[in-house]
Design an enzyme around this catalytic site. Structure first.
Site, PDB file in Angstrom:
ATOM      1  N   ASP A  89       0.862  -1.185   0.000  1.00  0.00           N
ATOM      2  CA  ASP A  89       0.000   0.000   0.000  1.00  0.00           C
ATOM      3  C   ASP A  89       0.899   1.236   0.000  1.00  0.00           C
ATOM      4  O   ASP A  89       1.521   1.562   1.014  1.00  0.00           O
ATOM      5  CB  ASP A  89      -0.911   0.021   1.235  1.00  0.00           C
ATOM      6  CG  ASP A  89      -2.053  -0.983   1.152  1.00  0.00           C
ATOM      7  OD1 ASP A  89      -1.981  -1.912   0.322  1.00  0.00           O
ATOM      8  OD2 ASP A  89      -3.011  -0.845   1.945  1.00  0.00           O
ATOM      9  N   LYS A 151      -6.792   3.366  -3.130  1.00  0.00           N
ATOM     10  CA  LYS A 151      -7.175   3.321  -1.714  1.00  0.00           C
ATOM     11  C   LYS A 151      -7.430   4.741  -1.226  1.00  0.00           C
ATOM     12  O   LYS A 151      -6.696   5.668  -1.571  1.00  0.00           O
ATOM     13  CB  LYS A 151      -6.053   2.646  -0.920  1.00  0.00           C
ATOM     14  CG  LYS A 151      -6.243   2.620   0.593  1.00  0.00           C
ATOM     15  CD  LYS A 151      -5.072   1.907   1.265  1.00  0.00           C
ATOM     16  CE  LYS A 151      -5.107   2.065   2.782  1.00  0.00           C
ATOM     17  NZ  LYS A 151      -3.959   1.385   3.428  1.00  0.00           N
ATOM     18  N   LYS A 180     -10.073   0.262  -2.331  1.00  0.00           N
ATOM     19  CA  LYS A 180      -9.976  -0.016  -0.896  1.00  0.00           C
ATOM     20  C   LYS A 180     -10.436   1.194  -0.102  1.00  0.00           C
ATOM     21  O   LYS A 180      -9.919   2.297  -0.276  1.00  0.00           O
ATOM     22  CB  LYS A 180      -8.541  -0.394  -0.520  1.00  0.00           C
ATOM     23  CG  LYS A 180      -8.349  -0.656   0.980  1.00  0.00           C
ATOM     24  CD  LYS A 180      -6.950  -1.172   1.281  1.00  0.00           C
ATOM     25  CE  LYS A 180      -6.697  -1.264   2.785  1.00  0.00           C
ATOM     26  NZ  LYS A 180      -5.352  -1.805   3.100  1.00  0.00           N
TER      27      LYS A 180
END
Length: 220
Positions: A89, A151, A180
């Site tokens: 991430d 995300k 996400k």
């Protein structure tokens, strides 16, 4: 719906103790979450603790500000994967995006994607700091650079995921890229609402409480 498989069970606090990480891993084994998301220093420990399960190890790069150089982000990515990370991430260069330097934002993401090999890359756009137009641009750049997910948030800035942001991100990237939602799900109902809005993964420290139908404390 197996909601557990939507959840990245997360502990990214800087003062997290080993016993707290061990508790996170134990819960992940018990509930079969999609992944655990931990800081890079815990990746190797997490990998060992999840042996024999299908729970992935996720870690963060350029976290939480996104303001390190692309070279540093690529190095972090390679080291994390060597230590056992399955998913990365990364945080975009928010300042570059807001300055209109889209080429830098894209090349920064691409550096991590290339360093990751066949591992999953999620691109944190830090939506709370962006206009809707900037959110769309960030998602388009992540998609163009070859990332697997976009995300919403780090959980360390001024706000977490919102339904509106998740919906906008899903509309922008289409059906084939992951989205996400991080930092906004505190209950089972919250989690379902995010999924209905287009989230395919939910980052939260409250995975157990969510699955038990309880209201979680905290804001990530």
């Amino acid at each position: 719906m197996k909601l557990n498989k939507y959840i990245d069970h997360t502990l990214l606090k800087q003062d997290a103790k080993k016993k707290q990480i061990d508790s996170l891993l134990s819960e992940a084994r018990e509930y079969g979450f999609a992944s655990v998301c931990v800081n890079p220093t815990w990746v190797e420990h997490a990998k060992k603790g999840l042996e024999g399960t299908d729970v992935k190890v996720c870690t963060v790069v350029g976290f939480p500000l996104g303001a390190t150089t692309s070279t540093v982000k690529a190095f972090e990515t390679k080291e994390a994967i060597q230590n056992g990370a399955d998913e990365i991430d990364m945080v975009i260069n928010v300042g570059a995006l807001k300055s209109g330097d889209l080429a830098l934002v894209e090349s920064d993401i691409r550096a991590v994607v290339e360093a990751s090999g066949d591992k999953l890359v999620k691109v944190i756009i830090e939506a709370c700091l962006l206009t809707d137009q900037e959110k769309v641009l960030a998602c388009q750049l992540a998609q163009k650079a070859g990332a697997d997910f976009v995300k919403t948030s780090t959980g360390f800035s001024t706000g977490g995921a919102t339904i509106a942001d998740v919906r906008l991100m899903r509309e922008t990237v289409g059906p084939d890229m992951g989205v996400k939602a991080a930092g906004g799900a505190r209950s089972y109902a919250d989690a379902l609402t995010f999924v209905e809005a287009g989230a395919t993964r939910i980052g939260t420290s409250a995975g157990v409480a969510i699955l038990k139908g309880e209201l979680a404390d905290g804001d990530y």
